[in-house]
Write a protein that holds these residues in place. Sequence first.
Motif, PDB file in Angstrom:
ATOM      1  N   ARG A  52     -13.572 -57.774 -33.753  1.00  0.00           N
ATOM      2  CA  ARG A  52     -14.121 -59.154 -34.349  1.00  0.00           C
ATOM      3  C   ARG A  52     -15.643 -59.096 -34.898  1.00  0.00           C
ATOM      4  NH1 ARG A  52     -10.069 -61.541 -31.686  1.00  0.00           N
ATOM      5  NH2 ARG A  52     -11.371 -61.916 -29.722  1.00  0.00           N
ATOM      6  N   LEU A  53     -16.468 -58.688 -33.971  1.00  0.00           N
ATOM      7  CA  LEU A  53     -17.873 -58.537 -34.200  1.00  0.00           C
ATOM      8  C   LEU A  53     -18.302 -57.553 -35.140  1.00  0.00           C
ATOM      9  CD1 LEU A  53     -19.087 -58.756 -30.445  1.00  0.00           C
ATOM     10  CD2 LEU A  53     -19.487 -60.410 -32.112  1.00  0.00           C
ATOM     11  N   ALA A  54     -17.690 -56.408 -35.151  1.00  0.00           N
ATOM     12  CA  ALA A  54     -17.799 -55.404 -36.279  1.00  0.00           C
ATOM     13  C   ALA A  54     -17.596 -55.969 -37.567  1.00  0.00           C
ATOM     14  CB  ALA A  54     -16.919 -54.202 -36.072  1.00  0.00           C
ATOM     15  N   ILE A  55     -16.327 -56.666 -37.757  1.00  0.00           N
ATOM     16  CA  ILE A  55     -15.968 -57.491 -38.991  1.00  0.00           C
ATOM     17  C   ILE A  55     -16.992 -58.429 -39.484  1.00  0.00           C
ATOM     18  CG2 ILE A  55     -14.535 -58.787 -40.280  1.00  0.00           C
ATOM     19  CD1 ILE A  55     -12.302 -57.558 -38.618  1.00  0.00           C
ATOM     20  N   LYS A  56     -17.607 -59.140 -38.397  1.00  0.00           N
ATOM     21  CA  LYS A  56     -18.525 -60.230 -38.678  1.00  0.00           C
ATOM     22  C   LYS A  56     -20.017 -59.455 -39.325  1.00  0.00           C
ATOM     23  CE  LYS A  56     -19.872 -64.544 -38.351  1.00  0.00           C
ATOM     24  NZ  LYS A  56     -19.337 -65.377 -39.348  1.00  0.00           N
ATOM     25  N   SER A  57     -20.195 -58.204 -38.617  1.00  0.00           N
ATOM     26  CA  SER A  57     -21.652 -57.561 -38.925  1.00  0.00           C
ATOM     27  C   SER A  57     -21.628 -57.159 -40.417  1.00  0.00           C
ATOM     28  CB  SER A  57     -21.797 -56.734 -37.921  1.00  0.00           C
ATOM     29  OG  SER A  57     -21.786 -56.880 -36.488  1.00  0.00           O
ATOM     30  N   THR A  58     -20.393 -56.798 -40.842  1.00  0.00           N
ATOM     31  CA  THR A  58     -20.177 -56.200 -42.281  1.00  0.00           C
ATOM     32  C   THR A  58     -19.664 -57.200 -43.409  1.00  0.00           C
ATOM     33  OG1 THR A  58     -18.123 -55.593 -41.713  1.00  0.00           O
ATOM     34  CG2 THR A  58     -19.919 -53.969 -41.462  1.00  0.00           C
ATOM     35  N   GLU A  59     -19.475 -58.447 -43.032  1.00  0.00           N
ATOM     36  CA  GLU A  59     -18.954 -59.331 -43.963  1.00  0.00           C
ATOM     37  C   GLU A  59     -19.768 -59.348 -45.219  1.00  0.00           C
ATOM     38  OE1 GLU A  59     -16.732 -62.903 -41.313  1.00  0.00           O
ATOM     39  OE2 GLU A  59     -18.726 -63.190 -41.990  1.00  0.00           O
ATOM     40  N   ILE A  60     -21.139 -59.215 -45.196  1.00  0.00           N
ATOM     41  CA  ILE A  60     -22.027 -59.719 -46.381  1.00  0.00           C
ATOM     42  C   ILE A  60     -21.874 -58.508 -47.225  1.00  0.00           C
ATOM     43  CG2 ILE A  60     -23.903 -58.458 -45.274  1.00  0.00           C
ATOM     44  CD1 ILE A  60     -25.922 -60.472 -46.495  1.00  0.00           C
ATOM     45  N   ARG A  61     -21.259 -57.260 -46.936  1.00  0.00           N
ATOM     46  CA  ARG A  61     -21.074 -56.063 -47.733  1.00  0.00           C
ATOM     47  C   ARG A  61     -19.852 -56.036 -48.202  1.00  0.00           C
ATOM     48  NH1 ARG A  61     -25.421 -52.879 -46.317  1.00  0.00           N
ATOM     49  NH2 ARG A  61     -24.422 -50.886 -47.541  1.00  0.00           N
ATOM     50  N   ILE A  62     -18.959 -56.855 -47.939  1.00  0.00           N
ATOM     51  CA  ILE A  62     -17.626 -56.752 -48.325  1.00  0.00           C
ATOM     52  C   ILE A  62     -17.555 -57.072 -50.101  1.00  0.00           C
ATOM     53  CG2 ILE A  62     -15.444 -57.765 -48.304  1.00  0.00           C
ATOM     54  CD1 ILE A  62     -15.807 -58.266 -45.398  1.00  0.00           C
ATOM     55  N   PRO A  63     -17.094 -56.204 -50.857  1.00  0.00           N
ATOM     56  CA  PRO A  63     -17.030 -56.468 -52.205  1.00  0.00           C
ATOM     57  C   PRO A  63     -16.245 -57.724 -52.776  1.00  0.00           C
ATOM     58  CG  PRO A  63     -16.808 -54.095 -51.725  1.00  0.00           C
ATOM     59  CD  PRO A  63     -16.756 -54.848 -50.515  1.00  0.00           C
ATOM     60  N   GLN A  96     -20.727 -50.209 -32.902  1.00  0.00           N
ATOM     61  CA  GLN A  96     -21.521 -49.420 -33.880  1.00  0.00           C
ATOM     62  C   GLN A  96     -20.721 -48.464 -34.952  1.00  0.00           C
ATOM     63  OE1 GLN A  96     -24.556 -48.391 -30.777  1.00  0.00           O
ATOM     64  NE2 GLN A  96     -25.835 -48.165 -32.841  1.00  0.00           N
ATOM     65  N   ILE A  97     -19.493 -47.679 -34.175  1.00  0.00           N
ATOM     66  CA  ILE A  97     -18.894 -46.760 -35.026  1.00  0.00           C
ATOM     67  C   ILE A  97     -17.828 -47.697 -36.007  1.00  0.00           C
ATOM     68  CG2 ILE A  97     -16.815 -45.086 -34.829  1.00  0.00           C
ATOM     69  CD1 ILE A  97     -18.179 -44.270 -32.039  1.00  0.00           C
ATOM     70  N   LEU A  98     -17.419 -48.653 -35.493  1.00  0.00           N
ATOM     71  CA  LEU A  98     -16.551 -49.470 -36.282  1.00  0.00           C
ATOM     72  C   LEU A  98     -17.319 -50.105 -37.388  1.00  0.00           C
ATOM     73  CD1 LEU A  98     -14.137 -51.489 -33.837  1.00  0.00           C
ATOM     74  CD2 LEU A  98     -13.644 -49.507 -35.277  1.00  0.00           C
ATOM     75  N   VAL A  99     -18.286 -50.474 -37.257  1.00  0.00           N
ATOM     76  CA  VAL A  99     -19.399 -50.907 -38.215  1.00  0.00           C
ATOM     77  C   VAL A  99     -19.557 -49.843 -39.421  1.00  0.00           C
ATOM     78  CG1 VAL A  99     -21.746 -51.616 -38.836  1.00  0.00           C
ATOM     79  CG2 VAL A  99     -20.595 -52.806 -37.212  1.00  0.00           C
ATOM     80  N   LYS A 100     -19.827 -48.418 -38.802  1.00  0.00           N
ATOM     81  CA  LYS A 100     -20.062 -47.450 -39.697  1.00  0.00           C
ATOM     82  C   LYS A 100     -18.763 -47.186 -40.633  1.00  0.00           C
ATOM     83  CE  LYS A 100     -23.976 -45.967 -38.154  1.00  0.00           C
ATOM     84  NZ  LYS A 100     -25.278 -46.207 -39.057  1.00  0.00           N
ATOM     85  N   PHE A 101     -17.601 -47.569 -39.863  1.00  0.00           N
ATOM     86  CA  PHE A 101     -16.375 -47.203 -40.619  1.00  0.00           C
ATOM     87  C   PHE A 101     -16.118 -48.475 -41.698  1.00  0.00           C
ATOM     88  CE2 PHE A 101     -15.777 -43.621 -38.363  1.00  0.00           C
ATOM     89  CZ  PHE A 101     -14.552 -43.875 -37.190  1.00  0.00           C
ATOM     90  N   LEU A 102     -16.398 -49.550 -41.451  1.00  0.00           N
ATOM     91  CA  LEU A 102     -16.326 -50.601 -42.416  1.00  0.00           C
ATOM     92  C   LEU A 102     -17.316 -50.561 -43.390  1.00  0.00           C
ATOM     93  CD1 LEU A 102     -15.553 -53.482 -39.840  1.00  0.00           C
ATOM     94  CD2 LEU A 102     -14.059 -52.712 -41.505  1.00  0.00           C
ATOM     95  N   THR A 103     -18.471 -50.276 -43.221  1.00  0.00           N
ATOM     96  CA  THR A 103     -19.625 -50.080 -44.085  1.00  0.00           C
ATOM     97  C   THR A 103     -19.195 -49.042 -45.352  1.00  0.00           C
ATOM     98  OG1 THR A 103     -21.389 -50.726 -42.610  1.00  0.00           O
ATOM     99  CG2 THR A 103     -21.902 -49.444 -44.552  1.00  0.00           C
ATOM    100  N   ASN A 104     -18.552 -47.723 -44.744  1.00  0.00           N
ATOM    101  CA  ASN A 104     -18.248 -46.525 -45.628  1.00  0.00           C
ATOM    102  C   ASN A 104     -17.134 -47.302 -46.682  1.00  0.00           C
ATOM    103  OD1 ASN A 104     -19.979 -44.990 -44.910  1.00  0.00           O
ATOM    104  ND2 ASN A 104     -18.984 -43.666 -43.783  1.00  0.00           N
ATOM    105  N   ALA A 105     -16.284 -48.110 -45.877  1.00  0.00           N
ATOM    106  CA  ALA A 105     -14.868 -48.604 -46.620  1.00  0.00           C
ATOM    107  C   ALA A 105     -15.506 -49.588 -47.841  1.00  0.00           C
ATOM    108  CB  ALA A 105     -14.121 -49.271 -45.741  1.00  0.00           C
ATOM    109  N   CYS A 106     -16.343 -50.472 -47.337  1.00  0.00           N
ATOM    110  CA  CYS A 106     -16.795 -51.292 -48.603  1.00  0.00           C
ATOM    111  C   CYS A 106     -17.688 -50.653 -49.598  1.00  0.00           C
ATOM    112  CB  CYS A 106     -17.937 -52.383 -47.940  1.00  0.00           C
ATOM    113  SG  CYS A 106     -17.006 -53.408 -46.368  1.00  0.00           S
TER     114      CYS A 106
END
Length: 635
Positions: A489-500, A526-536
């Motif tokens: 959940r924290l990983a998702i929260k960290s990348t919310e601003i980058r979600i198209p 950190q790893i999940l944030v990297k994955f989510l950032t790439n996905a976005c």
Amino acid sequence: MLRKLYLCLLALLLTPLALTAQEKNGAEVLILSSHTESSEWARQMLQPIEEMDKARADIHFSTHYFQLLAHPSVEALEQARDSVLDAQPARPDLVILLGGSCFNFAIDVGKKWPGIPMILLGEQDFYCDIEYTLLGPGDPFAKRYPINDLREKGYNLTLITAPLMIRRTLDLMFTLQPDLEQIIFVVGENYMCKEREWRVKQYLEEGYPDVPYRIISSANTSTDQLIATLRASAGPRTAVLFGSWLSREDYLEKVATRHNTLHMIESIAPTYPIYRVDMEDYTNLIGFYSYTTRQYTRTVYQRILDVVDSGIAPTDLPFVFLEAGFPTVNYHGMTHFGLDTSRIPAGDTLVHNGPENLWEAHKKTILLSGFLLLLALALFAFFVMNHSLRSLKKAKELSDKANKMKEAFIHNMSHEFRTPLNSLVGFSQLLCVPDGYITDDEKAEYLGYIMNNCQLLTVMVNDMLSLADMEKGEYAVSMASTNLNEVARLAIKSTEIRIPPGIEIIRQPGIDEDARYMADGLRVQQILVKFLTNACKYTSSGKIIIGSSLVENPGYITFFVADTGIGVPEEKAESIFEAFVKLDEHKQGAGLGLSVCRMMAANMDGKVWLDTSYTDGARFVLAIPLIEAPAQRML
């Protein structure tokens, strides 16, 4: 002179007190064994404790052997038990009950010393009344009380069950002797044999109902009658399962002569023991199924240290059931009785006294080959020395290549940093113009650009620092009890601003919400944030799924991030994890993220990869070892 004499006398007086205080500081462990000191099973079960006694001078072990069958009545046994407990000079730090026959002593120990830590070691996870334990025949309908009931009643105990895997030993019998026509179970009069007697009967009736079986008990049979019966029944289609040969009458004498009895039995018919120690002392025993000695030793060691060193209450330690095991087969015993050795199970079977090994069969050839190999190595070393100049030249070429790579790194990073910095400067200047030149919506848009580029710079700097730390071996991993659902959940929260816009984030947790595991939560995040950032970055429509699983890769906790973006060509599934490699050169980023992810995972004994079987976009996977967190202690 008088002063020196006074100091010497004072030292002599204080020395015993110091030694007594030192002794009191050591942990006192009391062991109550239901067996005799000469019992093979008891010696085997006490082996890790004896090793700890030698290694740890600060832990004092004292063992009392109750020799249960030697007591003529329940009253005599209870009197012997109470005498041992009353004779203790002080309350022990830990009590170990060895053997299911004395598990019911836990009640009396707990009453004498309320809250005292106890560890129960035996073959079962229940106990019976003393009357049934000591007297009478086996009864499948006797009262059997779960050990867990004692916990619920407030007794501070834990359990290690080291079961005799009789059902699997019976299966091994039929594997090695598929044409069996008769099974003879040799048992003693002791409590555990009473329990095994009706269980073996149940196993055979369920699994092999067409094979006759017979139970010969020391309670009503002499040793001479036993040998005569076996001689009359012996043959390649008969098998003997040997449990014990103890009886209430002449109990201590039976213990001493057990070896002679088993030696006679093993020479008459194919015999399968149930104790590991028997396979080490006899020539013709066939085999049995058991857990590993190392597994048992490590478990007992750890449980004692948990209580004595770490101060963990036994009630906070889970019960241990040693269920994993492997078969042991005596090759010599099979050939002695003319059994087909090709039926020995392949795989993890431990074979004793097998045929001549490679070294014994080809010793001279191996020695000659070793000499020739050493000669070849000497010649090789000579040629290596002659080519040292060539090696130096190659080293210089590698050094030049490293310098070029350094220059490429500086050039690459300066270019990657320049783009977000230019954006930061440009949009910041626009925000500084007088009011009225730009609208509030434009200001909000420019602030968004600034935040996005700040985050990009932060990611690149963190990637560079992480990469440098890992290459220098200074990257720390901190394992702790972690709620991995909260990490996701924290990983998702960290990348919310980058979600198209229009992209849906979906969670698919495969872990119980409150489950906790030993992991470095920050590194996983950190790893999940990297994955989510790439996905976005590479997904313009559809959805992004972040999930976890305990079954996708057995023994590991698996996380994945799947998207409906452009995907990754299969031929680049590995190269994208190299430093400075990017799937799209026009996308922002230094190309370090996935490389850092893989190194982070490796530091946690895990792994990261691209799931090439996924075809709807890209699916990145993280797997870390599944280590359950210990239960939290009650304060």
